[in-house]
Design a protein around this motif. Structure first.
Motif, PDB file in Angstrom:
ATOM      1  N   PHE A  83      11.210 -29.005 -12.743  1.00  6.99           N
ATOM      2  CA  PHE A  83      11.662 -28.193 -11.617  1.00  6.99           C
ATOM      3  C   PHE A  83      10.652 -27.100 -11.296  1.00  6.99           C
ATOM      4  O   PHE A  83       9.953 -26.605 -12.182  1.00  6.99           O
ATOM      5  N   ALA A  84      10.600 -26.716 -10.012  1.00  7.16           N
ATOM      6  CA  ALA A  84       9.724 -25.629  -9.576  1.00  7.16           C
ATOM      7  C   ALA A  84      10.394 -24.888  -8.432  1.00  7.16           C
ATOM      8  O   ALA A  84      11.217 -25.455  -7.701  1.00  7.16           O
ATOM      9  N   ILE A  85      10.046 -23.607  -8.274  1.00  4.10           N
ATOM     10  CA  ILE A  85      10.507 -22.845  -7.120  1.00  4.10           C
ATOM     11  C   ILE A  85       9.322 -22.556  -6.215  1.00  4.10           C
ATOM     12  O   ILE A  85       8.185 -22.422  -6.671  1.00  4.10           O
ATOM     13  N   ASN A  86       9.596 -22.495  -4.912  1.00  7.70           N
ATOM     14  CA  ASN A  86       8.569 -22.164  -3.923  1.00  7.70           C
ATOM     15  C   ASN A  86       9.045 -20.943  -3.152  1.00  7.70           C
ATOM     16  O   ASN A  86       9.941 -21.037  -2.307  1.00  7.70           O
ATOM     17  N   LEU A  87       8.472 -19.793  -3.476  1.00  9.80           N
ATOM     18  CA  LEU A  87       8.881 -18.557  -2.813  1.00  9.80           C
ATOM     19  C   LEU A  87       8.246 -18.472  -1.432  1.00  9.80           C
ATOM     20  O   LEU A  87       7.030 -18.581  -1.283  1.00  9.80           O
ATOM     21  N   TRP A 124      19.286 -26.026  -2.578  1.00  8.03           N
ATOM     22  CA  TRP A 124      19.471 -25.864  -4.024  1.00  8.03           C
ATOM     23  C   TRP A 124      20.512 -26.805  -4.594  1.00  8.03           C
ATOM     24  O   TRP A 124      20.343 -27.320  -5.698  1.00  8.03           O
ATOM     25  N   THR A 125      21.584 -27.056  -3.869  1.00 11.15           N
ATOM     26  CA  THR A 125      22.531 -28.067  -4.351  1.00 11.15           C
ATOM     27  C   THR A 125      21.887 -29.445  -4.309  1.00 11.15           C
ATOM     28  O   THR A 125      22.072 -30.260  -5.228  1.00 11.15           O
ATOM     29  N   ALA A 126      21.109 -29.720  -3.256  1.00 11.34           N
ATOM     30  CA  ALA A 126      20.417 -31.006  -3.171  1.00 11.34           C
ATOM     31  C   ALA A 126      19.396 -31.155  -4.290  1.00 11.34           C
ATOM     32  O   ALA A 126      19.256 -32.233  -4.883  1.00 11.34           O
ATOM     33  N   SER A 127      18.692 -30.090  -4.618  1.00 12.97           N
ATOM     34  CA  SER A 127      17.681 -30.160  -5.673  1.00 12.97           C
ATOM     35  C   SER A 127      18.308 -30.433  -7.030  1.00 12.97           C
ATOM     36  O   SER A 127      17.762 -31.176  -7.852  1.00 12.97           O
ATOM     37  N   ALA A 128      19.472 -29.829  -7.278  1.00 13.18           N
ATOM     38  CA  ALA A 128      20.164 -30.096  -8.534  1.00 13.18           C
ATOM     39  C   ALA A 128      20.563 -31.564  -8.625  1.00 13.18           C
ATOM     40  O   ALA A 128      20.403 -32.206  -9.677  1.00 13.18           O
ATOM     41  N   ALA A 129      21.059 -32.111  -7.524  1.00 16.94           N
ATOM     42  CA  ALA A 129      21.444 -33.518  -7.517  1.00 16.94           C
ATOM     43  C   ALA A 129      20.229 -34.427  -7.664  1.00 16.94           C
ATOM     44  O   ALA A 129      20.264 -35.428  -8.393  1.00 16.94           O
ATOM     45  N   LEU A 130      19.133 -34.091  -6.988  1.00 16.39           N
ATOM     46  CA  LEU A 130      17.905 -34.879  -7.110  1.00 16.39           C
ATOM     47  C   LEU A 130      17.366 -34.842  -8.540  1.00 16.39           C
ATOM     48  O   LEU A 130      16.856 -35.845  -9.049  1.00 16.39           O
ATOM     49  N   ALA A 131      17.491 -33.690  -9.176  1.00 16.62           N
ATOM     50  CA  ALA A 131      17.024 -33.579 -10.565  1.00 16.62           C
ATOM     51  C   ALA A 131      17.773 -34.541 -11.473  1.00 16.62           C
ATOM     52  O   ALA A 131      17.200 -35.112 -12.416  1.00 16.62           O
ATOM     53  N   ALA A 132      19.067 -34.733 -11.206  1.00 16.69           N
ATOM     54  CA  ALA A 132      19.872 -35.637 -12.022  1.00 16.69           C
ATOM     55  C   ALA A 132      19.597 -37.104 -11.706  1.00 16.69           C
ATOM     56  O   ALA A 132      19.709 -37.968 -12.579  1.00 16.69           O
ATOM     57  N   GLU A 133      19.222 -37.392 -10.460  1.00 17.29           N
ATOM     58  CA  GLU A 133      19.045 -38.782 -10.018  1.00 17.29           C
ATOM     59  C   GLU A 133      17.653 -39.328 -10.324  1.00 17.29           C
ATOM     60  O   GLU A 133      17.469 -40.536 -10.394  1.00 17.29           O
ATOM     61  N   THR A 134      16.666 -38.463 -10.477  1.00 17.43           N
ATOM     62  CA  THR A 134      15.282 -38.902 -10.663  1.00 17.43           C
ATOM     63  C   THR A 134      14.881 -38.809 -12.128  1.00 17.43           C
ATOM     64  O   THR A 134      15.590 -38.235 -12.952  1.00 17.43           O
ATOM     65  N   ARG A 135      13.694 -39.342 -12.436  1.00 19.37           N
ATOM     66  CA  ARG A 135      13.224 -39.376 -13.819  1.00 19.37           C
ATOM     67  C   ARG A 135      11.817 -38.810 -14.000  1.00 19.37           C
ATOM     68  O   ARG A 135      11.461 -38.375 -15.089  1.00 19.37           O
ATOM     69  N   ARG A 136      11.006 -38.815 -12.953  1.00 14.88           N
ATOM     70  CA  ARG A 136       9.597 -38.446 -13.125  1.00 14.88           C
ATOM     71  C   ARG A 136       9.119 -37.404 -12.117  1.00 14.88           C
ATOM     72  O   ARG A 136       8.348 -36.506 -12.441  1.00 14.88           O
ATOM     73  N   ILE A 137       9.545 -37.496 -10.885  1.00 17.50           N
ATOM     74  CA  ILE A 137       9.011 -36.692  -9.794  1.00 17.50           C
ATOM     75  C   ILE A 137       9.379 -35.213  -9.966  1.00 17.50           C
ATOM     76  O   ILE A 137      10.469 -34.892 -10.452  1.00 17.50           O
ATOM     77  N   GLU A 138       8.453 -34.313  -9.616  1.00 12.47           N
ATOM     78  CA  GLU A 138       8.724 -32.877  -9.665  1.00 12.47           C
ATOM     79  C   GLU A 138       9.567 -32.474  -8.460  1.00 12.47           C
ATOM     80  O   GLU A 138       9.263 -32.851  -7.326  1.00 12.47           O
ATOM     81  N   ILE A 139      10.619 -31.692  -8.699  1.00 12.38           N
ATOM     82  CA  ILE A 139      11.500 -31.197  -7.648  1.00 12.38           C
ATOM     83  C   ILE A 139      11.151 -29.735  -7.386  1.00 12.38           C
ATOM     84  O   ILE A 139      11.287 -28.881  -8.271  1.00 12.38           O
ATOM     85  N   ILE A 140      10.678 -29.432  -6.174  1.00 12.85           N
ATOM     86  CA  ILE A 140      10.286 -28.071  -5.798  1.00 12.85           C
ATOM     87  C   ILE A 140      11.288 -27.564  -4.766  1.00 12.85           C
ATOM     88  O   ILE A 140      11.369 -28.101  -3.665  1.00 12.85           O
ATOM     89  N   ALA A 141      12.053 -26.544  -5.111  1.00  7.49           N
ATOM     90  CA  ALA A 141      13.035 -25.981  -4.183  1.00  7.49           C
ATOM     91  C   ALA A 141      12.511 -24.669  -3.627  1.00  7.49           C
ATOM     92  O   ALA A 141      12.163 -23.758  -4.378  1.00  7.49           O
ATOM     93  N   THR A 200     -10.965 -28.875 -13.215  1.00  9.10           N
ATOM     94  CA  THR A 200     -10.495 -29.712 -12.124  1.00  9.10           C
ATOM     95  C   THR A 200      -9.222 -30.435 -12.547  1.00  9.10           C
ATOM     96  O   THR A 200      -9.208 -31.162 -13.534  1.00  9.10           O
ATOM     97  N   HIS A 201      -8.151 -30.231 -11.807  1.00  8.95           N
ATOM     98  CA  HIS A 201      -6.896 -30.899 -12.092  1.00  8.95           C
ATOM     99  C   HIS A 201      -6.816 -32.197 -11.300  1.00  8.95           C
ATOM    100  O   HIS A 201      -7.378 -32.308 -10.203  1.00  8.95           O
ATOM    101  N   PRO A 202      -6.110 -33.188 -11.795  1.00 11.49           N
ATOM    102  CA  PRO A 202      -5.929 -34.424 -11.034  1.00 11.49           C
ATOM    103  C   PRO A 202      -5.253 -34.141  -9.695  1.00 11.49           C
ATOM    104  O   PRO A 202      -4.471 -33.190  -9.572  1.00 11.49           O
ATOM    105  N   LEU A 203      -5.551 -34.972  -8.721  1.00 14.16           N
ATOM    106  CA  LEU A 203      -4.923 -34.832  -7.408  1.00 14.16           C
ATOM    107  C   LEU A 203      -3.512 -35.392  -7.464  1.00 14.16           C
ATOM    108  O   LEU A 203      -3.308 -36.551  -7.819  1.00 14.16           O
ATOM    109  N   ARG A 204      -2.541 -34.559  -7.121  1.00 15.84           N
ATOM    110  CA  ARG A 204      -1.147 -34.997  -7.034  1.00 15.84           C
ATOM    111  C   ARG A 204      -0.765 -35.108  -5.560  1.00 15.84           C
ATOM    112  O   ARG A 204      -1.148 -34.266  -4.742  1.00 15.84           O
ATOM    113  N   VAL A 205       0.021 -36.113  -5.232  1.00 17.79           N
ATOM    114  CA  VAL A 205       0.468 -36.322  -3.858  1.00 17.79           C
ATOM    115  C   VAL A 205       1.985 -36.274  -3.820  1.00 17.79           C
ATOM    116  O   VAL A 205       2.661 -36.984  -4.573  1.00 17.79           O
ATOM    117  N   GLY A 206       2.518 -35.417  -2.971  1.00 14.47           N
ATOM    118  CA  GLY A 206       3.954 -35.301  -2.821  1.00 14.47           C
ATOM    119  C   GLY A 206       4.389 -35.475  -1.388  1.00 14.47           C
ATOM    120  O   GLY A 206       3.580 -35.752  -0.492  1.00 14.47           O
TER     121      GLY A 206
END
Length: 350
Positions: free
Chosen positions: A113-117, A69-86, A2-8
Motif C-alpha cells: 500500500f502507498a499514499i499519494n498526498l 479509500w474504501t475501494a483501495s481497501a477492497a482492491l488490497a484484498a482482491e489483488t496479490r502483487r500490484i501496488e495500491i496507491i490511494a 538506478t531503479h527498475p522501470l515500473r509501469v502502472g
C-alpha cells in the motif's frame, strides 16, 4: 542508484480520461469496472495503480465517482502483487484517522500500500462541504505538518505534537506494517512549495506529463533541495496512444482530440472550480494534449517502438514509475502490455 522501470495505471475513478463522449468507451466509474480493470492489469504485468481521490465528480456533479479509500481497501484484498496507491487530500481527514486507515490497508495488502498526498485544486469540493479551502502556499504548510504526523504514526511512533494546525497527544497506533517500516509515500504538485515538500518527505515525487526537457529540469531542481535519508525517486503520468505505425497513432490522437473538444461544459466547470494558483493547470495550458494530469504532453503518441523509446528516455532522466492512461482504457491497456512492454524489456537489456 538506478531503479527498475515500473509501469502502472490510473484507476477510472471518474470514468474516461480523455473525452467523455467517446462512443468506444461508454461512461463507467463503477466499483465493478475498476475492480475488473485492476485485476486484469495485475495479470498483464502492471506494477501499480493510482486511485485518485474525489468525493464528488470533478467534471460533472451528476456523474458517478469511485471513493478512493474504501475501494483501495477492497482492491488490497482482491489483488496479490500490484501496488495500491490511494490519493489523499489532507483537508478531508485528520492525520490520526488517515494513518490508522493506511496501516489497516497496508496489513490487508501484505505490504503493498502507498499514499499519494495531493494538496487539492478543486475549491468547490472543499468549500461545499463547509470546510476551509486554504490558499495555495497555506495548503502546502498544512499538508507538510499533516504528513509529518501521518509518517510518524505509520512508523509506529508514539506521537506528541503541538503545532500550528494540529495538536496530538501521546498517540500510538497498532499494528504497524508487517512487511516494512511504513507504507510508501508519493507526493504530487509542481509549485515551489510542492517541490520543497517532495524533497523533504516523499519517497516518490509524482510529475504530471510534459516534455522530456521540462521533466529533466524538474528532477534536477528537486534533487538540489535539502534532503535527509535516501534520495527521492520520481514518477510520471502519461496518456499513451500506441499503434503499429506513427500515422495510425496520430489518427487516433486526432479522433480523441476532436471528441475532447466537445466537452466544453466540463472544461468550463473545471476552470470555474480550479484554484488559479495550481501549477498543474498552468503547465497543462501550454500544450495541446488529451488526457488528465498532463495527458499526452509527454510525447507518448506514436508507433510501439517510438513510445517504448520515449519512455526509456524518461527512465534515463530519472523516472522509475510510470502511471499510464488510455482510452478506451481496457483495450489500449492490453495493447500496451502486448506490444510496448516487451519492447521496454528489450531496450532495458541493451
Amino acid at each position: 542508484m538506478t531503479h527498475p522501470l515500473r509501469v502502472g495505471i490510473w484507476a477510472l475513478v471518474h470514468g474516461n480520461r480523455a473525452a467523455l463522449r467517446d462512443p468506444e468507451e461508454p461512461y463507467d466509474a463503477s466499483w465493478r469496472r475498476n475492480r475488473d480493470l485492476v485485476l486484469e492489469a495485475e495479470v498483464l504485468g502492471y506494477d501499480c495503480v493510482l486511485v485518485a481521490q474525489h468525493t464528488m465528480n470533478p467534471h460533472r456533479t451528476d456523474l458517478g465517482q469511485l471513493e478512493a479509500w474504501t475501494a483501495s481497501a477492497a482492491l488490497a484484498a482482491e489483488t496479490r502483487r500490484i501496488e495500491i496507491i490511494a490519493a489523499i487530500k489532507p483537508m478531508l481527514y485528520h492525520p490520526v484517522v488517515l494513518a490508522k486507515m493506511a496501516l489497516q490497508i497496508e496489513e490487508i495488502s501484505g505490504g503493498r500500500f502507498a499514499i499519494n498526498l495531493v494538496n487539492a485544486w478543486n475549491r468547490k469540493e472543499i468549500e461545499d462541504a463547509g470546510l476551509t479551502f486554504r490558499e495555495h502556499d497555506e495548503r502546502y504548510a498544512y499538508g507538510a505538518e499533516w504528513l509529518s504526523l501521518v509518517e510518524r504514526l505509520m512508523r509506529g511512533e508514539e506521537v506528541h505534537h503541538e503545532g500550528r494546525f494540529f495538536q496530538v497527544r501521546d498517540y500510538l497506533l497498532r499494528p504497524t506494517s508487517p512487511a516494512r517500516p511504513r507504507p510508501r509515500i508519493y507526493i504530487g504538485g509542481e509549485s515551489p512549495p510542492a517541490r520543497d515538500l517532495a524533497a523533504a518527505q516523499a519517497d516518490i515525487w509524482f510529475i504530471n506529463g510534459q516534455p522530456l526537457e521540462n521533466v529533466q529540469a524538474l528532477i534536477a531542481d528537486v534533487r538540489a533541495r535539502p534532503r535527509q535519508g535516501e534520495p527521492v525517486r520520481f514518477g510520471l503520468s502519461t496518456f499513451v496512444i500506441a499503434r503499429e505505425t506513427g500515422e495510425e497513432a496520430q489518427a487516433e490522437y486526432r479522433r480523441l482530440l476532436e471528441l475532447a473538444a466537445e466537452d466544453t461544459d466540463i472544461k468550463a466547470y473545471v476552470k470555474a472550480n480550479t484554484d488559479p494558483a495550481v501549477a498543474m493547470r498552468k503547465t497543462q495550458a501550454k500544450y495541446e494534449s488529451v488526457g488528465t494530469n498532463g495527458g499526452t504532453s509527454a510525447g507518448t503518441v506514436g508507433s510501439y517502438q517510438q513510445v517504448a523509446e520515449r519512455l526509456m528516455q524518461f527512465h534515463a532522466a530519472g523516472i522509475d514509475t510510470l502511471l499510464t492512461q488510455f482510452q478506451p482504457f481496457e483495450r489500449e491497456m492490453r495493447r500496451f502490455a502486448e506490444h510496448v512492454m516487451p519492447r521496454l524489456a528489450h531496450l532495458r537489456m541493451r
